[in-house]
Design an enzyme around this catalytic site. Structure first.
Site, PDB file in Angstrom:
ATOM      1  N   ASP A   1       0.850  -1.192   0.000  1.00  0.00           N
ATOM      2  CA  ASP A   1       0.000   0.000   0.000  1.00  0.00           C
ATOM      3  C   ASP A   1       0.883   1.239   0.000  1.00  0.00           C
ATOM      4  O   ASP A   1       2.095   1.150   0.200  1.00  0.00           O
ATOM      5  CB  ASP A   1      -0.979  -0.010   1.177  1.00  0.00           C
ATOM      6  CG  ASP A   1      -0.282   0.049   2.530  1.00  0.00           C
ATOM      7  OD1 ASP A   1       0.917  -0.311   2.597  1.00  0.00           O
ATOM      8  OD2 ASP A   1      -0.927   0.432   3.513  1.00  0.00           O
TER       9      ASP A   1
ATOM     10  N   TYR B   1       2.888   4.766   0.844  1.00  0.00           N
ATOM     11  CA  TYR B   1       3.511   5.324   2.040  1.00  0.00           C
ATOM     12  C   TYR B   1       2.460   6.136   2.799  1.00  0.00           C
ATOM     13  O   TYR B   1       1.648   6.845   2.193  1.00  0.00           O
ATOM     14  CB  TYR B   1       4.684   6.225   1.673  1.00  0.00           C
ATOM     15  CG  TYR B   1       5.855   5.506   1.041  1.00  0.00           C
ATOM     16  CD1 TYR B   1       6.514   4.475   1.715  1.00  0.00           C
ATOM     17  CD2 TYR B   1       6.318   5.861  -0.224  1.00  0.00           C
ATOM     18  CE1 TYR B   1       7.602   3.819   1.143  1.00  0.00           C
ATOM     19  CE2 TYR B   1       7.402   5.207  -0.804  1.00  0.00           C
ATOM     20  CZ  TYR B   1       8.036   4.188  -0.117  1.00  0.00           C
ATOM     21  OH  TYR B   1       9.111   3.544  -0.682  1.00  0.00           O
TER      22      TYR B   1
ATOM     23  N   PHE C   1       7.001   2.368  -4.122  1.00  0.00           N
ATOM     24  CA  PHE C   1       8.375   2.651  -3.684  1.00  0.00           C
ATOM     25  C   PHE C   1       8.830   4.084  -3.969  1.00  0.00           C
ATOM     26  O   PHE C   1       9.912   4.481  -3.550  1.00  0.00           O
ATOM     27  CB  PHE C   1       9.383   1.670  -4.308  1.00  0.00           C
ATOM     28  CG  PHE C   1       9.201   0.249  -3.868  1.00  0.00           C
ATOM     29  CD1 PHE C   1       9.571  -0.143  -2.584  1.00  0.00           C
ATOM     30  CD2 PHE C   1       8.656  -0.699  -4.721  1.00  0.00           C
ATOM     31  CE1 PHE C   1       9.408  -1.456  -2.161  1.00  0.00           C
ATOM     32  CE2 PHE C   1       8.483  -2.018  -4.313  1.00  0.00           C
ATOM     33  CZ  PHE C   1       8.863  -2.406  -3.027  1.00  0.00           C
TER      34      PHE C   1
ATOM     35  N   HIS D   1      11.861  -8.946   0.266  1.00  0.00           N
ATOM     36  CA  HIS D   1      11.488  -7.531   0.196  1.00  0.00           C
ATOM     37  C   HIS D   1      12.710  -6.659   0.501  1.00  0.00           C
ATOM     38  O   HIS D   1      13.554  -7.031   1.313  1.00  0.00           O
ATOM     39  CB  HIS D   1      10.371  -7.249   1.202  1.00  0.00           C
ATOM     40  CG  HIS D   1       9.683  -5.948   0.978  1.00  0.00           C
ATOM     41  ND1 HIS D   1      10.164  -4.751   1.488  1.00  0.00           N
ATOM     42  CD2 HIS D   1       8.557  -5.645   0.289  1.00  0.00           C
ATOM     43  CE1 HIS D   1       9.358  -3.772   1.131  1.00  0.00           C
ATOM     44  NE2 HIS D   1       8.375  -4.277   0.403  1.00  0.00           N
TER      45      HIS D   1
END
Length: 325
Positions: free
Chosen positions: A168, A170, A181, A290
């Site tokens: 989701d 930031y 990102f 990740h």
């Protein structure tokens, strides 16, 4: 008008030298030319080597020019789409509406055609109602409405070459911009993105940028898609399981079904769970942990996904991604 930079002057000089070299007659193709027997073999080999180097240099220049043209064209299209979204948000606010209809914020026609049936499904109306209620509350939601579908509006469906999945947005003020990102210029680069930059540097030697804006990747065909597209301020995953997942699943499935040879970069368990939507026989799926600080050392560092991606693209006859920002 600004003076040309040293880099531009060097590129111009290199282009001129390359053009001049290409205009020289290729002597080895002249059957009338006569060389002393003892010199012929060495001179012909030397001329052939020079000619090959000139051709290689010209090919490299052509590739760079094509990449620049692609980026400039995609950037202009994305800016038009963003202006259209901003106009629709302003129009809604002028009518006293807190948040526009979701369907009004997906403006790139290529994605509208692909997802129009999904946009009309009952769950999307429930999702739209939930987002409106959240937007009307005292706690802000992110990203700004005009950038809700930025991943789609910045990377047309027909241009997709690579897919990077996030979770989701930031959840801090000013961070989310509709691309996974990515954060706008002037916002501190999040730790996950710092680790992505470190891996790119180790993999292909790109310098580490001072900003976190990844739009330039989107303009080259990298779909930077979060699986949930909104979030409440300071509350990670607050909009999960409200309807976004079926919608983004449909987008991933459409890319898988209507394209071939797409490179999916799936980092972490949440992204890798989406591999069920992808035809592994028709596409390339690269998996790693990740890039967050907690897990980057468990397989993300050293994955070399960026060089692998470019090798796969060039093998298929596509332009590589210029990962340098």
């Amino acid at each position: 008008m600004n003076n040309p930079s040293e880099e531009e002057e060097e590129e111009e000089e290199e282009g001129t030298l390359t053009t001049q070299a290409l205009k020289r007659p290729l002597i080895i193709d002249d059957p009338t030319r006569k060389l002393p027997l003892e010199q012929s073999t060495g001179e012909l080999a030397g001329e052939l080597s020079v000619h090959n180097k000139v051709e290689q240099k010209a090919s490299e220049i052509s590739k760079v020019q094509k990449m620049r043209m692609e980026i400039n064209k995609a950037s202009a299209r994305a800016k038009r789409n963003l202006r259209a979204c901003q106009d629709r948000v302003a129009e809604a606010q002028g009518k006293g509406v807190t948040y526009p209809e979701l369907v009004e914020l997906l403006v790139d026609q290529s994605w509208v055609e692909v997802l129009q049936n999904e946009l009309c499904k009952p769950y999307m109306e429930k999702l739209a109602q939930f987002v409106r209620q959240e937007a009307a509350a005292k706690i802000p939601i992110y990203p700004p409405a005009a950038k809700l579908f930025n991943a789609f509006n910045s990377c047309p469906f027909e241009s997709v070459k690579v897919v990077i999945l996030g979770q989701d947005p930031y959840h801090g003020p000013g961070q989310a911009m509709g691309l996974c990102f990515s954060v706008p210029h002037g916002i501190k680069v999040p730790s996950s993105l710092v680790n992505i930059y470190k891996e790119i540097h180790a993999d292909i030697g790109c310098s580490i940028p001072s900003h976190g804006n990844l739009e330039r990747w989107a303009f080259q065909g990298v779909l930077l898609l979060n699986t949930v597209l909104t979030v409440r301020d300071q509350h990670a995953n607050s909009h999960a399981k409200k309807g976004w997942e079926p919608f983004t699943d449909a987008a991933i499935r459409a890319v898988s079904q209507q394209h071939t040879g797409i490179i999916f970069l799936l980092w972490g368990n949440s992204a890798q769970e989406k591999s069920r939507l992808i035809d592994a026989k028709a596409h390339h799926i690269l998996k790693a942990s990740h890039p967050s600080g907690l897990s980057a050392h468990k397989g993300f560092f050293g994955c070399r996904h960026f060089s692998q991606t470019n090798k796969l693209l060039e093998k298929a006859g596509h332009l590589p991604i210029d990962w340098q920002l």
